[in-house]
Design a protein around this motif. Sequence first.
Motif, PDB file in Angstrom:
ATOM      1  N   ALA A  99      26.353   2.874  -3.169  1.00 55.75           N
ATOM      2  CA  ALA A  99      26.176   2.178  -1.890  1.00 55.75           C
ATOM      3  C   ALA A  99      24.720   2.105  -1.465  1.00 55.75           C
ATOM      4  N   VAL A 100      23.948   3.117  -1.837  1.00 44.70           N
ATOM      5  CA  VAL A 100      22.572   3.179  -1.354  1.00 44.70           C
ATOM      6  C   VAL A 100      21.741   1.986  -1.834  1.00 44.70           C
ATOM      7  N   SER A 101      22.117   1.418  -2.978  1.00 36.50           N
ATOM      8  CA  SER A 101      21.332   0.277  -3.468  1.00 36.50           C
ATOM      9  C   SER A 101      21.454  -0.896  -2.493  1.00 36.50           C
ATOM     10  N   GLY A 102      22.669  -1.121  -1.987  1.00 39.78           N
ATOM     11  CA  GLY A 102      22.867  -2.195  -1.013  1.00 39.78           C
ATOM     12  C   GLY A 102      22.190  -1.902   0.314  1.00 39.78           C
ATOM     13  N   VAL A 103      22.268  -0.635   0.732  1.00 36.92           N
ATOM     14  CA  VAL A 103      21.660  -0.263   2.019  1.00 36.92           C
ATOM     15  C   VAL A 103      20.136  -0.371   1.932  1.00 36.92           C
ATOM     16  N   PHE A 104      19.587   0.025   0.787  1.00 37.28           N
ATOM     17  CA  PHE A 104      18.135  -0.069   0.566  1.00 37.28           C
ATOM     18  C   PHE A 104      17.692  -1.531   0.622  1.00 37.28           C
TER      19      PHE A 104
ATOM     20  N   VAL B  27      10.628  -7.334  -8.990  1.00 34.79           N
ATOM     21  CA  VAL B  27      10.551  -6.183  -9.904  1.00 34.79           C
ATOM     22  C   VAL B  27      10.358  -4.890  -9.101  1.00 34.79           C
ATOM     23  N   TRP B  28       9.495  -4.986  -8.074  1.00 34.34           N
ATOM     24  CA  TRP B  28       9.240  -3.816  -7.220  1.00 34.34           C
ATOM     25  C   TRP B  28      10.526  -3.413  -6.478  1.00 34.34           C
ATOM     26  N   ILE B  29      11.247  -4.424  -5.985  1.00 36.78           N
ATOM     27  CA  ILE B  29      12.490  -4.140  -5.259  1.00 36.78           C
ATOM     28  C   ILE B  29      13.506  -3.469  -6.194  1.00 36.78           C
ATOM     29  N   GLU B  30      13.630  -3.997  -7.412  1.00 37.82           N
ATOM     30  CA  GLU B  30      14.559  -3.405  -8.393  1.00 37.82           C
ATOM     31  C   GLU B  30      14.152  -1.960  -8.717  1.00 37.82           C
ATOM     32  N   LYS B  31      12.867  -1.743  -8.819  1.00 39.01           N
ATOM     33  CA  LYS B  31      12.354  -0.401  -9.092  1.00 39.01           C
ATOM     34  C   LYS B  31      12.728   0.543  -7.924  1.00 39.01           C
ATOM     35  N   GLY B  32      12.599   0.011  -6.700  1.00 35.28           N
ATOM     36  CA  GLY B  32      12.966   0.794  -5.517  1.00 35.28           C
ATOM     37  C   GLY B  32      14.440   1.144  -5.524  1.00 35.28           C
ATOM     38  N   ILE B  33      15.272   0.178  -5.878  1.00 33.48           N
ATOM     39  CA  ILE B  33      16.719   0.408  -5.906  1.00 33.48           C
ATOM     40  C   ILE B  33      17.074   1.460  -6.955  1.00 33.48           C
ATOM     41  N   GLU B  34      16.491   1.330  -8.120  1.00 31.04           N
ATOM     42  CA  GLU B  34      16.747   2.307  -9.197  1.00 31.04           C
ATOM     43  C   GLU B  34      16.294   3.698  -8.729  1.00 31.04           C
TER      44      GLU B  34
ATOM     45  N   VAL C  96      17.366   9.263  -6.507  1.00 30.02           N
ATOM     46  CA  VAL C  96      17.098  10.281  -5.486  1.00 30.02           C
ATOM     47  C   VAL C  96      18.400  10.737  -4.822  1.00 30.02           C
ATOM     48  N   VAL C  97      19.265   9.777  -4.507  1.00 27.61           N
ATOM     49  CA  VAL C  97      20.535  10.120  -3.861  1.00 27.61           C
ATOM     50  C   VAL C  97      21.429  10.895  -4.827  1.00 27.61           C
ATOM     51  N   ARG C  98      21.432  10.486  -6.103  1.00 30.73           N
ATOM     52  CA  ARG C  98      22.255  11.188  -7.103  1.00 30.73           C
ATOM     53  C   ARG C  98      21.816  12.642  -7.199  1.00 30.73           C
ATOM     54  N   GLU C  99      20.517  12.857  -7.243  1.00 28.03           N
ATOM     55  CA  GLU C  99      20.008  14.228  -7.362  1.00 28.03           C
ATOM     56  C   GLU C  99      20.265  15.036  -6.099  1.00 28.03           C
ATOM     57  N   ALA C 100      20.160  14.388  -4.937  1.00 25.00           N
ATOM     58  CA  ALA C 100      20.354  15.105  -3.674  1.00 25.00           C
ATOM     59  C   ALA C 100      21.816  15.508  -3.471  1.00 25.00           C
ATOM     60  N   LEU C 101      22.728  14.674  -3.891  1.00 23.34           N
ATOM     61  CA  LEU C 101      24.147  14.935  -3.592  1.00 23.34           C
ATOM     62  C   LEU C 101      24.855  15.736  -4.677  1.00 23.34           C
ATOM     63  N   GLY C 102      24.334  15.733  -5.881  1.00 24.28           N
ATOM     64  CA  GLY C 102      24.928  16.517  -6.966  1.00 24.28           C
ATOM     65  C   GLY C 102      26.389  16.181  -7.160  1.00 24.28           C
TER      66      GLY C 102
ATOM     67  N   GLY D  15       0.846  -1.192   0.000  1.00 23.65           N
ATOM     68  CA  GLY D  15       0.000   0.000   0.000  1.00 23.65           C
ATOM     69  C   GLY D  15       0.879   1.238   0.000  1.00 23.65           C
ATOM     70  N   LYS D  16       0.741   2.026   1.063  1.00 25.01           N
ATOM     71  CA  LYS D  16       1.537   3.249   1.179  1.00 25.01           C
ATOM     72  C   LYS D  16       2.989   2.915   1.535  1.00 25.01           C
ATOM     73  N   VAL D  17       3.922   3.621   0.941  1.00 25.07           N
ATOM     74  CA  VAL D  17       5.350   3.397   1.207  1.00 25.07           C
ATOM     75  C   VAL D  17       5.987   4.703   1.664  1.00 25.07           C
ATOM     76  N   ARG D  18       6.801   4.615   2.703  1.00 24.63           N
ATOM     77  CA  ARG D  18       7.538   5.805   3.157  1.00 24.63           C
ATOM     78  C   ARG D  18       9.011   5.434   3.278  1.00 24.63           C
ATOM     79  N   VAL D  19       9.851   6.167   2.564  1.00 20.22           N
ATOM     80  CA  VAL D  19      11.296   5.909   2.602  1.00 20.22           C
ATOM     81  C   VAL D  19      12.000   7.156   3.107  1.00 20.22           C
ATOM     82  N   ALA D  20      12.786   7.020   4.172  1.00 23.63           N
ATOM     83  CA  ALA D  20      13.529   8.161   4.711  1.00 23.63           C
ATOM     84  C   ALA D  20      15.024   7.892   4.588  1.00 23.63           C
ATOM     85  N   LEU D  21      15.749   8.935   4.282  1.00 21.83           N
ATOM     86  CA  LEU D  21      17.200   8.811   4.090  1.00 21.83           C
ATOM     87  C   LEU D  21      17.946   9.650   5.120  1.00 21.83           C
TER      88      LEU D  21
END
Lengths: 155, 280
Positions: B260-265, B231-238, B243-249, B200-206
Amino acid sequence: MIEIKFVLNNKPCALNVEANERLLDVLRNRLGLMGTKEGCGEGECGACTVIIDGKTVNSCLVLAPQVDGCQITTIEGVGNRQSPHPVQKAFVQVGAVQCGFCTPGMVLSAKNLLDKNPQPNDKEIGVAMSGNLCRCTGYDKILRAVKLAAEEGKG
Amino acid sequence: MNYFQPQTVGQAVNIAQTFEATFLAGGTDLVLHMQTGKIHPNAIIDLGKISELKEIKETDGYLEIGSMATFAELGQSELVFQKALALWLACQTMGSPQIRNQATLGGNLGNCSPAADGLPPLLALGAEVRLISREGDEVVSLETLLSRTPLLSQGTLIREFRIPLKGLQSGFAKLGRRKALAIARLSVAIAIELEDNRVGKVRVALGAVGKRAYLSEILARELSDQELNEVWIEKGIEGVQRVVREALGARASAPYKREAVSGVFREALGTFIPEGGTKV
């Protein structure tokens, strides 16, 4: 100055301290208990570990007025040359001491673990000792000493 | 410097009105900052003797956590384990046993380090924060609070955290430079509404990706209301990598963290969902 009262190594203690004085400095400089060591001074190494109300803490991160009314155990309250604590005996027997600077903190973390959990498994020992760093060598002998102390305690 | 040790929240707030004082929670950051000269408080209000701030309890559909509950207390709480697994997991790896015995959840928010271990789980679980000041009580969502600058106005006390018990399943993972005593280089908390194999609802915090921990709106949008599978997990990793790429520039840590975030996720998901996404 603030008057604080606490029980230190089973003896009542009262003294006046400054608000910004660290417990570590009070123990070493005012009370002459030099067994509590200052390593990093920022809560990373655990050399300044003491037990407050049954919990290990880094005394470099505690303000002296915070311990008003508390029970404190330092390494001086754990054992001595004549009657060492089982953990201290085990450290000697295994050879878990090299330069010795980290040892008081290590012994207090181990003692507190065994007080609460006399038969810890390897993982529990590892977690309990994870806040104490030794920079001389590895941790193998230290972990073995804690295990030995636990085994000796069985009898 | 004045030092106060009030016995009640009311006394603490009254003292804070009269003196320009700093609240002392566990002290693992504050005492260090005083020692290094980073801050010079005029007065200190030590909250350590206020027992009502240490309570962890379930009331009216909320898990209520007093701001002075320590990481050790939270990490040993069966209630927190059952109702807020992400937070419980974060409490196992934060600092060292000594630090966990001293450090409090309220202090974690008050100090608000970018790498604060307690904040991503609280954000993912939709926690609210009860503040108290001379103006009275205020209950605000943690997400809203973290968008304020300064975080807290002078004399405002963090009284408690309130986690709504909506049956969310949650998990947490962090990347540090070593297993113990590590400041998070990256942390991920995930909370999901899960029924059978339907998300259902998903909340991801970094954590440790921005100046403060934050909830990703993009990931909530892209990952909610779908089938739970690989497939959902792969979509989440992508998604989380983007999101991290855009946040860190162009930040120096960006190439490392976005990989690294893909493994941590995946690890955070693995704390409560078995590999491949099939629910037990």
